[in-house]
Scaffold this active site. Structure first.
Site, mmCIF file in Angstrom:
data_model
loop_
_atom_site.group_PDB
_atom_site.id
_atom_site.type_symbol
_atom_site.label_atom_id
_atom_site.label_comp_id
_atom_site.label_asym_id
_atom_site.label_seq_id
_atom_site.Cartn_x
_atom_site.Cartn_y
_atom_site.Cartn_z
ATOM 1 N N HIS A 93 -27.081 4.792 27.912
ATOM 2 C CA HIS A 93 -26.301 5.543 27.182
ATOM 3 C C HIS A 93 -25.501 6.974 28.260
ATOM 4 C CE1 HIS A 93 -23.943 6.071 23.367
ATOM 5 N NE2 HIS A 93 -24.127 7.025 23.218
ATOM 6 N N ASP A 172 -25.125 6.931 10.302
ATOM 7 C CA ASP A 172 -24.715 7.622 11.498
ATOM 8 C C ASP A 172 -23.259 7.679 10.966
ATOM 9 O OD1 ASP A 172 -24.357 9.253 14.475
ATOM 10 O OD2 ASP A 172 -24.112 6.354 14.601
ATOM 11 N N ARG A 179 -17.664 14.628 11.604
ATOM 12 C CA ARG A 179 -18.085 15.108 12.584
ATOM 13 C C ARG A 179 -16.908 15.458 13.563
ATOM 14 N NH1 ARG A 179 -22.966 13.936 16.003
ATOM 15 N NH2 ARG A 179 -22.487 15.148 17.721
ATOM 16 N N SER A 194 -27.465 11.784 16.681
ATOM 17 C CA SER A 194 -26.719 10.375 16.222
ATOM 18 C C SER A 194 -27.074 9.255 17.028
ATOM 19 C CB SER A 194 -25.466 10.918 16.844
ATOM 20 O OG SER A 194 -24.516 9.999 16.865
ATOM 21 N N LYS A 198 -29.095 5.786 16.605
ATOM 22 C CA LYS A 198 -28.223 4.120 17.056
ATOM 23 C C LYS A 198 -29.764 3.242 18.136
ATOM 24 C CE LYS A 198 -24.033 5.564 17.728
ATOM 25 N NZ LYS A 198 -23.739 6.907 17.507
HETATM 26 N N1 URA Z 1 -22.193 9.976 20.729
HETATM 27 C C1 URA Z 1 -22.586 9.511 20.118
HETATM 28 O O1 URA Z 1 -23.164 8.749 19.183
HETATM 29 N N2 URA Z 1 -23.323 10.350 19.175
HETATM 30 C C2 URA Z 1 -22.860 11.576 19.114
HETATM 31 O O2 URA Z 1 -23.030 13.372 18.004
HETATM 32 C C3 URA Z 1 -21.836 12.466 20.237
HETATM 33 C C4 URA Z 1 -21.489 11.231 21.351
#
Ligand code: URA
Length: 458
Positions: A93, A172, A179, A194, A198
């Site tokens: 990621h 989220d 956000r 966040s 996930k």
């Molecule tokens: N990617 C995400 O999944 N969450 C964030 O807060 C920023 C980038």
């Protein structure tokens, strides 16, 4: 999953919790659960959560609170059990950058080397691009798969790329969208929780994080990026997910393209091995092989990093990575012939050249400005409901450190929007800093972070 609240019996008061955070105090698990479940169920409105998020932005969260916040978001939805899929499942990621198309490369490479990659990706956020938007540029490609399809595909071909479904970490999903429009993205505990909520929900066993640093990243200094990486590595390992991170440069775009289809073309050519070796896309491939090698290490496919690099490069050379990508496109409903005939895709109405005024050395290519300009061209969204023009974007002809002649073309841009051409021309021209003396090139890979701490790289 959150339990249904008992109407009229809320034990806590939302305003009290906002005040508590505003004063820099820590919230308990019960308090976080109350706030987030109320939000997901629609009992707590956007304006109260916005205010709470702003308090988090200014006051931060303790490590313990960040773990709890992550856990509450993780358990706001389903967690996927992939234990019946053979192999150690690994994902990668990135915290978000400009021109960052590495997911399109590492997923098929690592899967072709035998390690399953179930990948959950996001859409563009702010000035940064998103893997889902890039995948959407392939005609027919479906990323909104159900959990059942996700499980079937990873079992069948060893790679799957989907978006966050409403089943995965719904708290989220809602908070992330809020956000994005309330100026509360750039917070270490909020980003870390966040991303990790996930990832923890998807049934993976290992995770390699690419934490960007620099002008085009959400964290602009190496210190902040390192703090973010350390927090995510700690969250992952706390919840039993083997997690490591690299801090990598985002002071210029990654690779030579920005914009969904343009990035797809660069990625496909790199996967085919016709680009990315000893040319302008080689930074992109250097980082791709580094991340892929560590995914292969976490996936127990190799014992040493050098073996991982060799295997990753081999999968490009022998065509297996490209074949795996075609398999992925086909199984997710995409038009394979669009990938096999890249030049037959629709062309934009306007292709405009950008020239430097005077020769010298390229000392900077501002990724933030190019990310913002690519949105103007149609490649990203200004509002959540905006449609993306997949053809729009920017092609770079130079990287930082290269020499340029007077009036040389340093970039091209693609757009259908005639009205934005003058502004885009000016902004892209100004994004290039040209100096008379040769600049030092920023290191692409800075440090590695694992559960033992921060290590210089290499
Ligand atoms: N990617 C995400 O999944 N969450 C964030 O807060 C920023 C980038």
């Amino acid at each position: 999953m959150f339990h249904e609240p008992i109407d009229g019996e809320d034990p806590l008061n939302v305003v009290e919790l906002i005040r508590k955070k505003r004063e820099g105090k820590s919230l308990t698990e019960e308090e976080f659960r109350f706030l987030l479940s109320g939000y997901v169920k629609g009992r707590v409105p956007d304006y109260q959560i916005s205010s709470f998020l702003m308090a988090c932005y200014f006051r931060g969260m303790s490590e313990e609170e960040t773990f709890v916040f992550t856990e509450v978001m993780l358990h706001s939805g389903e967690t996927v059990d992939l234990s019946d899929v053979p192999g150690v499942k690994v994902d990668k990621h990135s915290t978000g950058g400009v021109g960052d198309k590495i997911s399109l490369l590492v997923a098929p490479i690592v899967a072709a080397c035998g390690v399953p990659v179930p990948m959950i990706s996001g859409r563009g956020l702010g000035h940064t691009g998103g893997t889902l938007d890039k995948l959407d540029s392939i005609p027919g490609f479906r990323t909104n798969l159900s959990i059942a399809e996700y499980r079937r595909i990873i079992g069948e071909i060893g790679v799957v790329m989907i978006g966050q479904t409403s089943e995965i970490a719904p708290a989220d999903k809602k908070i992330y969208a809020l956000r994005d429009v309330t100026g509360t993205i750039e917070s270490i505990p909020l980003i870390a929780s966040s991303i990790m909520s996930k990832k923890l929900a998807t049934g993976i066993n290992g995770l390699v994080l690419d934490v960007k640093t620099g002008r085009g990243a959400f964290m602009q200094t190496p210190e902040d990026s390192t703090r973010l990486a350390e927090m995510m590595v700690r969250i992952g390992n706390h919840f039993g997910l083997e997690t490591m991170a690299f801090i990598t440069d985002m002071n210029q775009p990654l690779g030579m393209t920005i914009g969904n289809w343009l990035e797809m073309v660069e990625s496909v050519e790199c996967l085919r091995g016709t680009r990315g070796i000893g040319d302008a896309s080689s930074d992109l491939m250097e980082l791709t092989h580094l991340l892929a090698a560590h995914m292969l290490l976490l996936g127990k496919r190799v014992k040493r990093y050098e073996e991982g690099i060799a295997l990753s490069k081999q999968s490009v050379k022998d065509g297996s990575a490209y074949r795996k990508f075609l398999e992925l496109v086909a199984i997710q409903g995409g038009d394979v012939s669009a990938i096999e005939n890249l030049d037959q895709y629709l062309l934009p109405r306007h292709i405009i050249e950008i020239r430097v005024r005077e020769g010298g050395f390229v000392a900077g290519i501002d990724p933030l400005e190019l990310g913002m300009t690519s949105i103007l061209l149609g490649a990203g969204r200004q509002r959540a409901e905006d449609l993306i023009d997949h053809k729009a974007g920017i092609i770079l002809k130079k990287r930082v450190g290269e020499r340029v002649e007077d009036r040389e073309v340093v970039a091209l841009f693609h757009t259908d929007r005639e009205e934005v051409i003058p502004a885009a021309r000016e902004r892209i021209t100004n994004a290039f800093l040209v100096t008379a003396t040769e600049p030092t090139r920023p290191p692409l890979i800075r440090t590695m972070i694992d559960k033992e701490g921060v290590h210089d790289w290499p």
